[in-house]
Design a protein around this motif. Sequence first.
Motif, PDB file in Angstrom:
ATOM      1  N   GLY A   7      -9.008  -7.545 -13.758  1.00 48.39           N
ATOM      2  CA  GLY A   7      -8.187  -8.935 -13.913  1.00 48.39           C
ATOM      3  C   GLY A   7      -8.756 -10.172 -13.520  1.00 48.39           C
ATOM      4  O   GLY A   7      -8.247 -11.158 -14.015  1.00 48.39           O
ATOM      5  N   ARG A  18      -3.618 -12.689 -13.975  1.00 43.03           N
ATOM      6  CA  ARG A  18      -2.810 -11.472 -13.523  1.00 43.03           C
ATOM      7  C   ARG A  18      -3.913 -10.566 -12.964  1.00 43.03           C
ATOM      8  O   ARG A  18      -4.516  -9.892 -14.002  1.00 43.03           O
ATOM      9  CB  ARG A  18      -1.840 -10.855 -14.591  1.00 43.03           C
ATOM     10  CG  ARG A  18      -1.109  -9.778 -13.876  1.00 43.03           C
ATOM     11  CD  ARG A  18      -0.215  -9.258 -14.876  1.00 43.03           C
ATOM     12  NE  ARG A  18       0.923  -8.254 -14.870  1.00 43.03           N
ATOM     13  CZ  ARG A  18       1.203  -7.186 -15.578  1.00 43.03           C
ATOM     14  NH1 ARG A  18       0.389  -6.768 -16.358  1.00 43.03           N
ATOM     15  NH2 ARG A  18       2.041  -6.473 -14.887  1.00 43.03           N
ATOM     16  N   SER A  20      -4.862  -6.466 -11.632  1.00 42.26           N
ATOM     17  CA  SER A  20      -4.322  -5.136 -11.631  1.00 42.26           C
ATOM     18  C   SER A  20      -4.833  -4.318 -10.558  1.00 42.26           C
ATOM     19  O   SER A  20      -6.169  -4.369 -10.632  1.00 42.26           O
ATOM     20  CB  SER A  20      -4.391  -4.385 -12.973  1.00 42.26           C
ATOM     21  OG  SER A  20      -3.558  -5.357 -13.861  1.00 42.26           O
ATOM     22  N   CYS A  21      -4.286  -3.328 -10.046  1.00 38.65           N
ATOM     23  CA  CYS A  21      -4.860  -2.421  -9.090  1.00 38.65           C
ATOM     24  C   CYS A  21      -4.312  -0.854  -9.737  1.00 38.65           C
ATOM     25  O   CYS A  21      -3.082  -0.761  -9.453  1.00 38.65           O
ATOM     26  CB  CYS A  21      -4.365  -2.532  -7.911  1.00 38.65           C
ATOM     27  SG  CYS A  21      -5.089  -1.314  -6.677  1.00 38.65           S
ATOM     28  N   ALA A  22      -5.291  -0.177 -10.201  1.00 36.63           N
ATOM     29  CA  ALA A  22      -4.966   0.992 -10.770  1.00 36.63           C
ATOM     30  C   ALA A  22      -5.230   2.086  -9.613  1.00 36.63           C
ATOM     31  O   ALA A  22      -6.322   2.110  -9.147  1.00 36.63           O
ATOM     32  CB  ALA A  22      -5.732   1.573 -12.042  1.00 36.63           C
ATOM     33  N   ARG A  71       4.662  -3.671  -8.338  1.00 35.42           N
ATOM     34  CA  ARG A  71       4.374  -2.274  -8.573  1.00 35.42           C
ATOM     35  C   ARG A  71       5.001  -1.603  -9.448  1.00 35.42           C
ATOM     36  O   ARG A  71       6.189  -1.642  -9.913  1.00 35.42           O
ATOM     37  CB  ARG A  71       4.107  -1.296  -7.291  1.00 35.42           C
ATOM     38  CG  ARG A  71       5.596  -1.395  -6.523  1.00 35.42           C
ATOM     39  CD  ARG A  71       6.229  -0.452  -7.162  1.00 35.42           C
ATOM     40  NE  ARG A  71       7.601   0.040  -6.249  1.00 35.42           N
ATOM     41  CZ  ARG A  71       8.556  -0.255  -6.530  1.00 35.42           C
ATOM     42  NH1 ARG A  71       8.831  -0.807  -7.515  1.00 35.42           N
ATOM     43  NH2 ARG A  71       9.748   0.135  -5.786  1.00 35.42           N
ATOM     44  N   LYS A  75       3.256   3.976 -13.780  1.00 32.06           N
ATOM     45  CA  LYS A  75       2.011   3.543 -14.137  1.00 32.06           C
ATOM     46  C   LYS A  75       0.693   3.774 -12.796  1.00 32.06           C
ATOM     47  O   LYS A  75      -0.368   3.857 -12.978  1.00 32.06           O
ATOM     48  CB  LYS A  75       1.833   2.362 -14.780  1.00 32.06           C
ATOM     49  CG  LYS A  75       2.266   2.249 -16.080  1.00 32.06           C
ATOM     50  CD  LYS A  75       2.208   0.955 -16.609  1.00 32.06           C
ATOM     51  CE  LYS A  75       2.840   0.779 -18.103  1.00 32.06           C
ATOM     52  NZ  LYS A  75       2.653  -0.557 -18.707  1.00 32.06           N
ATOM     53  N   ALA A  77       0.258   1.749 -10.545  1.00 34.30           N
ATOM     54  CA  ALA A  77      -0.405   0.465 -10.516  1.00 34.30           C
ATOM     55  C   ALA A  77       0.438  -0.492  -9.667  1.00 34.30           C
ATOM     56  O   ALA A  77       1.677  -0.633  -9.611  1.00 34.30           O
ATOM     57  CB  ALA A  77      -0.788  -0.069 -11.826  1.00 34.30           C
ATOM     58  N   TYR A  79       0.094  -4.891  -9.002  1.00 34.56           N
ATOM     59  CA  TYR A  79      -0.216  -6.286  -9.679  1.00 34.56           C
ATOM     60  C   TYR A  79      -0.106  -7.340  -8.781  1.00 34.56           C
ATOM     61  O   TYR A  79       0.642  -7.457  -7.845  1.00 34.56           O
ATOM     62  CB  TYR A  79       0.690  -6.516 -11.050  1.00 34.56           C
ATOM     63  CG  TYR A  79       0.820  -5.310 -12.028  1.00 34.56           C
ATOM     64  CD1 TYR A  79       1.705  -4.313 -11.848  1.00 34.56           C
ATOM     65  CD2 TYR A  79      -0.334  -4.880 -12.683  1.00 34.56           C
ATOM     66  CE1 TYR A  79       1.790  -3.272 -12.806  1.00 34.56           C
ATOM     67  CE2 TYR A  79      -0.277  -3.917 -13.751  1.00 34.56           C
ATOM     68  CZ  TYR A  79       0.768  -3.228 -13.670  1.00 34.56           C
ATOM     69  OH  TYR A  79       0.820  -1.883 -14.450  1.00 34.56           O
ATOM     70  N   GLN A  81       0.268 -11.417  -9.719  1.00 35.75           N
ATOM     71  CA  GLN A  81       0.341 -12.421 -10.524  1.00 35.75           C
ATOM     72  C   GLN A  81       0.149 -13.668  -9.898  1.00 35.75           C
ATOM     73  O   GLN A  81       0.904 -14.065  -8.917  1.00 35.75           O
ATOM     74  CB  GLN A  81       1.932 -12.561 -11.174  1.00 35.75           C
ATOM     75  CG  GLN A  81       2.094 -13.775 -12.181  1.00 35.75           C
ATOM     76  CD  GLN A  81       1.337 -13.664 -13.556  1.00 35.75           C
ATOM     77  OE1 GLN A  81       1.103 -12.570 -14.048  1.00 35.75           O
ATOM     78  NE2 GLN A  81       0.639 -14.949 -13.788  1.00 35.75           N
TER      79      GLN A  81
END
Length: 125
Positions: A7, A18, A20-22, A71, A75, A77, A79, A81
């Motif tokens: 991101g 934003r 994201s951390c998967a 979080r 998912k 994941a 985030y 922002q």
Amino acid sequence: VQLQASGGGLVQAGGSLRLSCAAFGTIYSSNAVGWFRQAPGKEREFVASITWRAAIRNYADSVKGRFTISRDNAKNAAYLQMNSLKAEDTAIYYCALDPDSGKYPPTLPSAYDYWGQGTQVTVSS
């Protein structure tokens, strides 16, 4: 657990991104996820963190009111922002996992055992 941050990009000052951390693997309710950043020539610094179960959050003073960590349990994941970005927010941003967090999510890098590869955020002034 493997983490993948994404991101990042180039944005003008005042803009938003934003991140994201998967997470690939099982995240447990005792875990916490943190975001850190490292600018050229500087040490890695804490940005924000969140506990997985109760979503208790911590923020660095420099980002309070501008950044929001969240979080999504379904998912796997987390985030970040980032609003009202400043040139001094320019850095590589890393997400990390603490496998055994207490009530409050930690702010020290040493508490985190798993790290993603980082994503570059560049804010032009």
